[in-house]
Motif scaffolding. Structure first.
Motif, PDB file in Angstrom:
ATOM      1  N   GLN A 123      46.013  35.136  34.523  1.00  0.00           N
ATOM      2  CA  GLN A 123      44.742  35.825  34.294  1.00  0.00           C
ATOM      3  C   GLN A 123      44.131  35.509  32.928  1.00  0.00           C
ATOM      4  OE1 GLN A 123      42.991  37.076  36.559  1.00  0.00           O
ATOM      5  NE2 GLN A 123      44.488  37.336  38.204  1.00  0.00           N
TER       6      GLN A 123
ATOM      7  N   PRO B 297      41.090  42.057  38.528  1.00  0.00           N
ATOM      8  CA  PRO B 297      42.256  42.771  38.003  1.00  0.00           C
ATOM      9  C   PRO B 297      43.343  42.825  39.066  1.00  0.00           C
ATOM     10  CG  PRO B 297      40.519  44.315  38.571  1.00  0.00           C
ATOM     11  CD  PRO B 297      39.929  42.940  38.699  1.00  0.00           C
TER      12      PRO B 297
ATOM     13  N   LEU C 205      51.482  42.357  35.795  1.00  0.00           N
ATOM     14  CA  LEU C 205      50.781  41.267  35.120  1.00  0.00           C
ATOM     15  C   LEU C 205      51.466  40.912  33.804  1.00  0.00           C
ATOM     16  CD1 LEU C 205      48.448  39.292  34.730  1.00  0.00           C
ATOM     17  CD2 LEU C 205      47.085  41.212  33.827  1.00  0.00           C
TER      18      LEU C 205
ATOM     19  N   VAL D 150      46.595  46.528  32.187  1.00  0.00           N
ATOM     20  CA  VAL D 150      47.144  45.175  32.101  1.00  0.00           C
ATOM     21  C   VAL D 150      48.421  45.118  31.253  1.00  0.00           C
ATOM     22  CG1 VAL D 150      44.930  44.047  32.474  1.00  0.00           C
ATOM     23  CG2 VAL D 150      45.651  44.611  30.131  1.00  0.00           C
TER      24      VAL D 150
END
Length: 709
Positions: free
Chosen positions: A545, A554, A572, A640
């Motif tokens: 990402q 997302p 993530l 995140v």
């Protein structure tokens, strides 16, 4: 229509600008508009995916895998280190007499204020030590109190008899009681206990109380609670004077099957297991009590059940997700058991004429399995005999003389107790010398490995594909690659830059904007220029990402319960750490590399700090921006920076301290609390002068000069 046409023109113009921006990025590895072929950019795995098990090539390989997976399970279940297990003070009362056995009512505290309840079946007329059997019940309505007549009416009872699933009306109405009564008649002491929120366990609603971000950050889960209750139930069973602790069995169906194979995966005491209608390569368990973060990343129920090998493992299937167990799962488990020379110690029978069940047909398979492996001495084949059931209300453990304890608490108070216990355990790990440093690294290092679910790969595990022709620009050699791990579906774009006077030092450049951050207006940014001026090379990476390895979306996280996502997928943040480890391993594999340093810039600093302890000796120096980050600032499961378990194990400060005694420079560290662990750990390692921290943000020149001094 004109407005629509204008809007379409605007979208096209923006797309064209984006394409030109891509074309203007000199670090691009792929053509503009192309994305890496990386499965992590697609839909996340779910409990309904396919989970095959590939047996290891050797017993030695399996033993290593088994040890690693068992430790990871303990971490994911919130049981690393194990919570305190003081002597139980069970209340046993209300004996009910039957022809060959008795039934008693039991409750005890597994945690302070949290009570496990159930019924204890004991055979009559037996002497000496007897086998013990633990029976978790699964998701039958009212659990231990299940009555088919109440749940499905007279038609339900008649259907059980007509189909051949049950042979007696008593068994058709009360199949859970039938199991326990028959095992007691066979000479076993049986404890049939409640799942949380079912039957007498009403302190916490089933599926509630452990679904927020704070619970994730401390690995406090419904599944972990139930598993610890199972451990304590086994503690109770083995504490009884008439139970032989060397002859223990566990059997349950559906969610009780999950509890069966998980308990047997992490506890060495059971000698035989029979999880019914749960082990399969298909659906892995649909309840919060069957899922928790980390649990099935790179594994599944077949392998988890296989952790019991080489002990006897029996299984049943039905016309549900387990219907293919004889052809998908059993052959692989037999191959695993063959490594120990005991292929006959694993069995599976699928009765696809019946829907999801633990009926008499499958129970009788279990009776014969336990008869053989618990050495019960019953004539075979063992058939279930008629019994006199107990009205469910009479099985309840609480009454006027034995009320629910006044200190019984709900999830809020229980979680506070869990937190206090783990905080005490962590405080005891602050090292003071070499021995305590070793224990700190064992506990917290194992936890970090599990939370990230990765390690530094060997060079032969790296797959690299060079993209495009070798380039020479402005006196620098440019190389572009897609990196991944063999056997994985990953492509991580990286770019390598070095001058003609390259001295063998490689700086891994990790930035929130990816490798594109190396350049501004077509020229190297000052920090990157300073690195190459000092004769070092740069390997800049687009972690997940960022840069090219991004789809602009997302990561999807189940909002009702994050464990449904993180049980099957790395968060993530863990994936970003994984990509850093891939880049480090690749850099180390280069024939001209002599030294590798790590550089974490801006918000990428914490990513690098998490990766560094997993690099071992592969990295010499690490400089990273602390970014004022603390895991206790994460308040959403889809943040995140979510890493389940991070707060429990001391957060970033404790993880960073695992780097000791390697050289480390952390700046912008105000309000991170980094000193709580960093200072004592480096002092215990005799390396206090090798870790530097600044409260303020350092200049890029200072950071580079420290790395390449």
């Amino acid at each position: 229509m004109k407005r629509i046409a204008c809007l379409a023109a605007l979208i096209c113009a923006l797309a064209a600008l984006a394409g030109r921006a891509d074309n203007n990025d000199p670090t691009r590895v792929l053509q503009a508009g192309q994305r890496p072929d990386d499965s992590r950019l697609g839909k996340p795995r779910t409990l309904n995916d396919y989970f095959p098990f590939t047996p290891p090539a050797s017993k030695e390989a399996w033993e290593a895998r088994r040890q690693d997976l068992r430790q990871r399970l303990l971490v994911y279940l919130g049981l690393w280190p194990m919570p305190p297990r003081p002597p139980l003070e069970p209340v046993i009362h209300g004996k009910i007499d039957r022809d060959e056995y008795t039934i008693e009512k039991v409750f005890f505290a597994s945690y302070p204020g949290h009570y496990v309840s159930g019924n204890l079946y004991r055979p009559k007329g037996k002497s000496g030590k007897l086998p013990g059997v633990l029976c978790p019940h699964g998701h039958w309505r009212n659990g231990r109190f299940y009555d088919t007549l109440e749940a499905h009416g007279e038609k339900g009872v008649e259907q059980e008899l007509k189909s051949g699933a049950e042979k007696t009306r008593e068994g058709a109405r009360f199949p859970l009681q039938a199991r326990c009564a028959q095992l007691a008649r066979m000479g076993c002491v049986v404890f049939h206990y409640d799942m949380v929120g079912i039957a007498d366990s009403q302190q916490i609603e089933h599926r509630a109380g452990f679904t927020d971000a704070a619970a994730e950050l401390r690995l406090q889960s419904f599944m972990g609670l139930q598993t610890f209750n199972s451990i304590r139930a086994l503690d109770f069973l083995t504490s009884l004077p008439d139970v032989d602790a060397k002859r223990l069995g566990v059997t349950g169906a559906s969610g009780g099957g999950t509890q069966t194979f998980l308990l047997c995966a992490i506890d060495d005491r059971p000698a035989v297991a029979f999880p019914a209608v749960m082990v399969s390569t298909a659906m892995q368990g649909g309840c919060v009590c069957e899922n928790c973060s980390g649990l099935r990343q790179d594994t599944g129920n077949v392998e988890l059940a296989g952790l019991f090998a080489p002990k006897p493992l029996g299984m049943s299937g039905a016309n549900d997700w387990t219907k293919e167990i004889e052809t998908k799962g059993l052959p692989q488990l037999k191959e695993l058991y063959r490594l120990y020379g005991v292929e006959e110690n694993v069995l599976a029978r699928a009765f696809v004429q019946f829907d999801h069940n633990y009926n008499q047909v499958s129970r009788e398979v279990m009776y014969n399995w336990f008869n053989k492996h618990l050495q019960l001495g019953q004539p075979e084949p063992v058939a279930e005999r008629p019994f006199v059931p107990v009205p469910p209300k009479e099985l309840s453990v609480y009454d006027a003389e034995h009320p629910r304890p006044t200190d019984a608490t709900g999830s809020k108070e229980l979680r506070a107790t869990m937190t206090a216990q783990t905080d005490t355990q962590m405080a005891a790990l602050v090292p003071k010398d070499a021995d305590s440093l070793k224990e700190f690294k064992r506990v917290v290092g194992t936890a970090l490995h599990a939370l990230v679910n990765d390690r530094l790969p060997d060079k032969d595990e790296i797959k690299s594909t060079e993209i495009g022709d070798n380039e020479e620009r402005d006196g620098l050699r440019w190389r572009k690659y897609l990196l991944g791990r063999k056997g994985s579906h990953e492509q991580v774009p990286v770019i390598g830059l070095m001058g003609a006077d390259f001295d063998g030092t490689v700086v891994i450049w990790v930035h929130p904007s990816g490798k594109a951050s190396l350049f501004e207006k077509g020229k190297l940014v000052p920090a990157a220029q300073r690195i190459v001026d000092k004769k070092a090379g740069i390997l800049a990476v687009d972690v997940l990402q960022t840069g090219e390895l991004s789809n602009g979306k997302p990561p999807e996280v189940d909002k009702k319960y994050a464990g449904f996502t993180f049980a099957y997928n790395r968060p993530l943040l863990a994936n970003r750490v994984r990509d850093i480890l891939t880049a480090v391993a690749f850099a180390r594999s280069h024939e001209r590399t002599k030294t590798v340093h790590l550089l974490g810039i801006d918000q990428a600093g914490p990513w690098v700090l998490l990766a560094r302890p997993l690099c071992g000796d592969a990295v010499e120096r690490t400089a990273a921006d602390g970014a004022h980050f603390r895991f206790d600032k994460v308040h959403a499961v889809d943040d995140v920076m979510m890493l389940p378990g991070a707060v429990k194990y001391g957060g970033l400060p404790a993880f960073v301290a695992l780097t000791a005694p390697a050289e480390l420079f952390i700046h912008n560290a105000a309000d991170t609390g980094i000193e709580k662990w960093l200072d004592p750990v480096y002092q215990a390692a005799g390396a206090a002068d090798r870790a530097q921290r600044l409260s303020e943000k350092a200049t890029e020149e200072k950071v580079v000069d420290w790395l390449l001094r």
